[in-house]
Structures are given as C-alpha cells and as structure tokens.
Scaffold this motif. Structure first.
Motif, PDB file in Angstrom:
ATOM      1  N   GLN A 164      -5.264   4.034 -13.256  1.00 34.18           N
ATOM      2  CA  GLN A 164      -4.660   4.794 -12.164  1.00 34.18           C
ATOM      3  C   GLN A 164      -3.564   3.991 -11.476  1.00 34.18           C
ATOM      4  O   GLN A 164      -2.497   4.529 -11.145  1.00 34.18           O
ATOM      5  N   ASN A 165      -3.812   2.710 -11.281  1.00 35.92           N
ATOM      6  CA  ASN A 165      -2.808   1.869 -10.621  1.00 35.92           C
ATOM      7  C   ASN A 165      -1.572   1.681 -11.494  1.00 35.92           C
ATOM      8  O   ASN A 165      -0.450   1.633 -10.985  1.00 35.92           O
ATOM      9  N   ALA A 166      -1.776   1.560 -12.804  1.00 37.55           N
ATOM     10  CA  ALA A 166      -0.625   1.442 -13.704  1.00 37.55           C
ATOM     11  C   ALA A 166       0.226   2.711 -13.656  1.00 37.55           C
ATOM     12  O   ALA A 166       1.458   2.653 -13.589  1.00 37.55           O
ATOM     13  N   GLU A 167      -0.446   3.858 -13.680  1.00 32.82           N
ATOM     14  CA  GLU A 167       0.282   5.125 -13.607  1.00 32.82           C
ATOM     15  C   GLU A 167       1.029   5.235 -12.281  1.00 32.82           C
ATOM     16  O   GLU A 167       2.179   5.678 -12.239  1.00 32.82           O
ATOM     17  N   GLN A 168       0.376   4.814 -11.201  1.00 32.82           N
ATOM     18  CA  GLN A 168       1.001   4.864  -9.878  1.00 32.82           C
ATOM     19  C   GLN A 168       2.255   4.006  -9.806  1.00 32.82           C
ATOM     20  O   GLN A 168       3.191   4.303  -9.059  1.00 32.82           O
ATOM     21  N   PRO A 204       0.836  -1.207   0.000  1.00 31.57           N
ATOM     22  CA  PRO A 204       0.000   0.000   0.000  1.00 31.57           C
ATOM     23  C   PRO A 204       0.870   1.256   0.000  1.00 31.57           C
ATOM     24  O   PRO A 204       1.984   1.255   0.537  1.00 31.57           O
ATOM     25  N   THR A 205       0.367   2.319  -0.586  1.00 32.70           N
ATOM     26  CA  THR A 205       1.179   3.517  -0.780  1.00 32.70           C
ATOM     27  C   THR A 205       1.573   4.185   0.529  1.00 32.70           C
ATOM     28  O   THR A 205       2.527   4.966   0.549  1.00 32.70           O
ATOM     29  N   TRP A 206       0.857   3.898   1.608  1.00 33.03           N
ATOM     30  CA  TRP A 206       1.220   4.526   2.890  1.00 33.03           C
ATOM     31  C   TRP A 206       2.325   3.759   3.621  1.00 33.03           C
ATOM     32  O   TRP A 206       2.760   4.156   4.685  1.00 33.03           O
ATOM     33  N   HIS A 207       2.780   2.646   3.045  1.00 27.79           N
ATOM     34  CA  HIS A 207       3.909   1.894   3.603  1.00 27.79           C
ATOM     35  C   HIS A 207       5.166   2.148   2.776  1.00 27.79           C
ATOM     36  O   HIS A 207       5.088   2.380   1.563  1.00 27.79           O
ATOM     37  N   ALA A 208       6.299   2.067   3.429  1.00 31.34           N
ATOM     38  CA  ALA A 208       7.565   2.162   2.710  1.00 31.34           C
ATOM     39  C   ALA A 208       7.751   0.920   1.846  1.00 31.34           C
ATOM     40  O   ALA A 208       7.361  -0.187   2.225  1.00 31.34           O
ATOM     41  N   ILE A 262       4.650  -3.766  -5.933  1.00 28.47           N
ATOM     42  CA  ILE A 262       3.458  -3.293  -6.632  1.00 28.47           C
ATOM     43  C   ILE A 262       2.748  -2.349  -5.672  1.00 28.47           C
ATOM     44  O   ILE A 262       2.248  -2.777  -4.619  1.00 28.47           O
ATOM     45  N   ALA A 263       2.734  -1.063  -5.993  1.00 34.00           N
ATOM     46  CA  ALA A 263       2.070  -0.074  -5.140  1.00 34.00           C
ATOM     47  C   ALA A 263       0.577  -0.128  -5.418  1.00 34.00           C
ATOM     48  O   ALA A 263       0.125   0.229  -6.508  1.00 34.00           O
ATOM     49  N   LEU A 264      -0.195  -0.603  -4.448  1.00 29.38           N
ATOM     50  CA  LEU A 264      -1.624  -0.815  -4.678  1.00 29.38           C
ATOM     51  C   LEU A 264      -2.389  -0.596  -3.386  1.00 29.38           C
ATOM     52  O   LEU A 264      -2.048  -1.166  -2.348  1.00 29.38           O
ATOM     53  N   ASP A 265      -3.427   0.221  -3.463  1.00 31.55           N
ATOM     54  CA  ASP A 265      -4.297   0.482  -2.323  1.00 31.55           C
ATOM     55  C   ASP A 265      -5.655  -0.167  -2.549  1.00 31.55           C
ATOM     56  O   ASP A 265      -6.082  -0.328  -3.687  1.00 31.55           O
ATOM     57  N   PRO A 266      -6.354  -0.544  -1.465  1.00 34.97           N
ATOM     58  CA  PRO A 266      -7.724  -1.049  -1.631  1.00 34.97           C
ATOM     59  C   PRO A 266      -8.574   0.014  -2.330  1.00 34.97           C
ATOM     60  O   PRO A 266      -8.438   1.206  -2.068  1.00 34.97           O
ATOM     61  N   GLY A 267      -9.439  -0.430  -3.239  1.00 39.03           N
ATOM     62  CA  GLY A 267     -10.256   0.528  -3.978  1.00 39.03           C
ATOM     63  C   GLY A 267     -11.536  -0.096  -4.465  1.00 39.03           C
ATOM     64  O   GLY A 267     -12.003  -1.108  -3.934  1.00 39.03           O
ATOM     65  N   GLY A 277      -9.214  -6.952  -6.359  1.00 41.76           N
ATOM     66  CA  GLY A 277      -7.847  -7.387  -6.608  1.00 41.76           C
ATOM     67  C   GLY A 277      -6.805  -6.597  -5.859  1.00 41.76           C
ATOM     68  O   GLY A 277      -6.223  -5.663  -6.399  1.00 41.76           O
ATOM     69  N   THR A 278      -6.571  -6.937  -4.592  1.00 38.78           N
ATOM     70  CA  THR A 278      -5.511  -6.282  -3.832  1.00 38.78           C
ATOM     71  C   THR A 278      -4.357  -7.229  -3.558  1.00 38.78           C
ATOM     72  O   THR A 278      -3.372  -6.840  -2.950  1.00 38.78           O
ATOM     73  N   GLY A 279      -4.485  -8.484  -3.999  1.00 36.50           N
ATOM     74  CA  GLY A 279      -3.436  -9.466  -3.755  1.00 36.50           C
ATOM     75  C   GLY A 279      -3.665 -10.308  -2.528  1.00 36.50           C
ATOM     76  O   GLY A 279      -2.966 -11.293  -2.304  1.00 36.50           O
TER      77      GLY A 279
END
Length: 294
Positions: free
Chosen positions: A203-207, A121-125, A133-138, A142-144
């Motif tokens: 958005q996730n690909a861009e992130q 998740p983006t709030w973790h280092a 893979i930078a991914l937040d619940p949305g 598919g969050t893994g």
C-alpha cells in the motif's frame, strides 16, 4: 462522550495480571507504561526475536480507559481480588471527547532525513524541491522516526546508485525499499515474516507511485542483489548472516541496523568471514554497520 482514565501503580509481578483482569471486567483499553517515563530513571525495553523477553519495568503504570459510568473504584478492587493483592495505589481522571484522528495526526510532523529527503505524512503538504516519502503511521514498523530507520535512510540517500538492485530484508512498512526506489534504484524487493507488513508495504509503495515487490520469506526469489539492507535487531541479524550473504552479490554492499553500539563488534565478527564491515554512523545509542561482500 467523555471517558475515564484509570492509572494503577503496579510492580512487574502484578502489572500483566492486573491488565488481564481489567480487560475481563470490561475495560475499553489497557496499556502498561514505565512509571518513570519522562525522567532520568526511564528504562527502554526492547524485545528481540529468539531472545528471552525482558521483564516489565520494576514500577509500572497500568493505564485503563473506562466508560463514563463505570465504577472505577470497584474495578480496581475486583481486579486486585483476582490477582490476589490489596487494591494498589491509583488515580482516576476524566477524558473529554476529542477528534482523535486530528489529535493523532498532530503528533506526526514531516521528518527531514537529509537536505533532499523527507518523510511526509499524507495529511501534510509535500516539502517543495525535495524527495518526499508519503508515509503514515500504521500496523507495520517503520515511520522514519526511529534512529535505526533514520540511519538506513541517510545511508541510502548518500549511497544508492542508479539502477542498482536492492533487497530490504525485514521491510516492515516498506520505507527503505520505497526510499531506495525514489532515490534511483532499479529492481527493489522487500521481505518480511509478517503478512501485515506485506500489505502495508504494498500500500505504501502504491501511495508513493513506485514499483517494488514484497514477499514472505518462503516466497522470496533466490537471487543476489547489488545492495542488501536489513534493519532488524541484533539476535535475528546473527542468525540471518548466511541468508543475507547468499542474497548479496560478490562486491555488493550490505547495510545493517537495529544494533546497539555495544553489540556492534559482535555483529562485525559474525559477518567477517563473508563481509568487510565497519560501524559507519551512530544515533542515540544505535549504530549502522556497512560494508561490502567479499
């Protein structure tokens, strides 16, 4: 500002109707949970496109969020009157004001898929010396964290070859397409029937600073790929066999998931005219099926 949480015990016949009535009476939110959640009697319910919906749990809990000054007892009585039943067993508790963003974030830690692949998740280092893979619940699935997504990610981590073209059919959040690109794939496309999935995937690909294209089915390119991955559910996978076969080149590879262990042989049999497939892994009752296009 504090709130009230009202928990109403209801059977499968009345839970939906009570939920609707409570919304009409001014509830802030309503959800239905398995009354046996967290016990050996807990029962997962999975809805598949094209299949009749399962009934709710035999015994459910209708969880209702109310304003602090709402009369919870009166709402239970009024909702029961609308449904035509006696006021059901219920309880009321106080919910203190919290930093809901931080509380939600605390429930999602980085997920290790393999020695080198992490979902973060983006709030973790980011995990050092790893592919993150930078991914937040949305909004899109598919969050893994789900076994089927994890199974596909593990396969991609071990099997993606540099420069391969990849199609992620039923891409959801775009996580598998993004993973394939980060793992060295060439051209990567994703397809989903949900417009929200298109937005989330892009958005996730861009992130993640990767180039991948995402399409609704009617707009997807009519071409074949070196690798096709479809993490959906058994019933749509059955119906999609001709389409997925047309998208996988001769000698190309196919990976399917979203399949319960007892459904595997059925899927393998349906795909047998076009593919040589076998179960390649299982996790928590779900299987991954992989093989090659004939």
């Amino acid at each position: 500002m504090p709130w009230q949480e009202l928990r109403i015990h209801a059977n499968s016949t009345h839970a939906d109707a009570l939920s609707d009535a409570l919304f009409d009476l001014g509830a802030l939110s309503v959800s239905i949970e398995d009354a046996a959640a967290g016990t050996e009697m807990e029962k997962p319910i999975f809805g598949e496109p094209g299949m009749p919906l399962e009934q709710l749990w035999d015994e459910s809990v209708v969880v209702v969020l109310l304003e602090e000054d709402s009369d919870a007892e009166l709402m239970v009585t009024a909702a029961a009157n609308v449904v035509g039943i006696a006021p059901p067993r219920h309880s009321v508790s106080r919910v203190e004001e919290q930093d809901w963003v931080r509380l939600t974030q605390s429930q999602f830690d980085p997920i290790q898929v393999s020695e080198r692949l992490w979902i973060t998740p983006t709030w973790h280092a980011a995990t050092p010396n790893a592919i993150n893979i930078a991914l937040d619940p949305g909004l899109a699935f598919g969050t893994g964290s789900h076994p089927t997504t994890w199974l596909c990610l593990q396969w991609l981590d071990a099997e993606v070859r540099a420069g391969e073209s990849v199609l992620d059919y039923g891409c959801g959040s775009g996580i598998l397409a993004i993973a394939a690109k980060l793992l060295g794939a060439g051209e990567v496309h994703g397809v989903d029937i949900d417009a929200q999935a298109m937005t989330a995937s892009a958005q996730n690909a861009e992130q993640n600073h990767v180039t991948a294209q995402f399409f609704l089915p009617d707009a997807a390119p009519e071409r074949s790929y070196d690798l096709v991955v479809a993490n959906i559910l058994t019933n749509p996978l059955k119906m999609l066999m001709p389409l997925l076969a047309s998208r996988c080149r001769s000698g190309g590879r196919l990976v399917l998931s979203g399949i319960l262990a007892e459904q595997a042989e059925d899927i393998i049999g349906i795909y047998a005219p076009m593919f040589s497939l076998a179960v390649s892994a299982e996790r928590e009752g779900w299987v991954r099926i992989a093989g090659t296009r004939k």
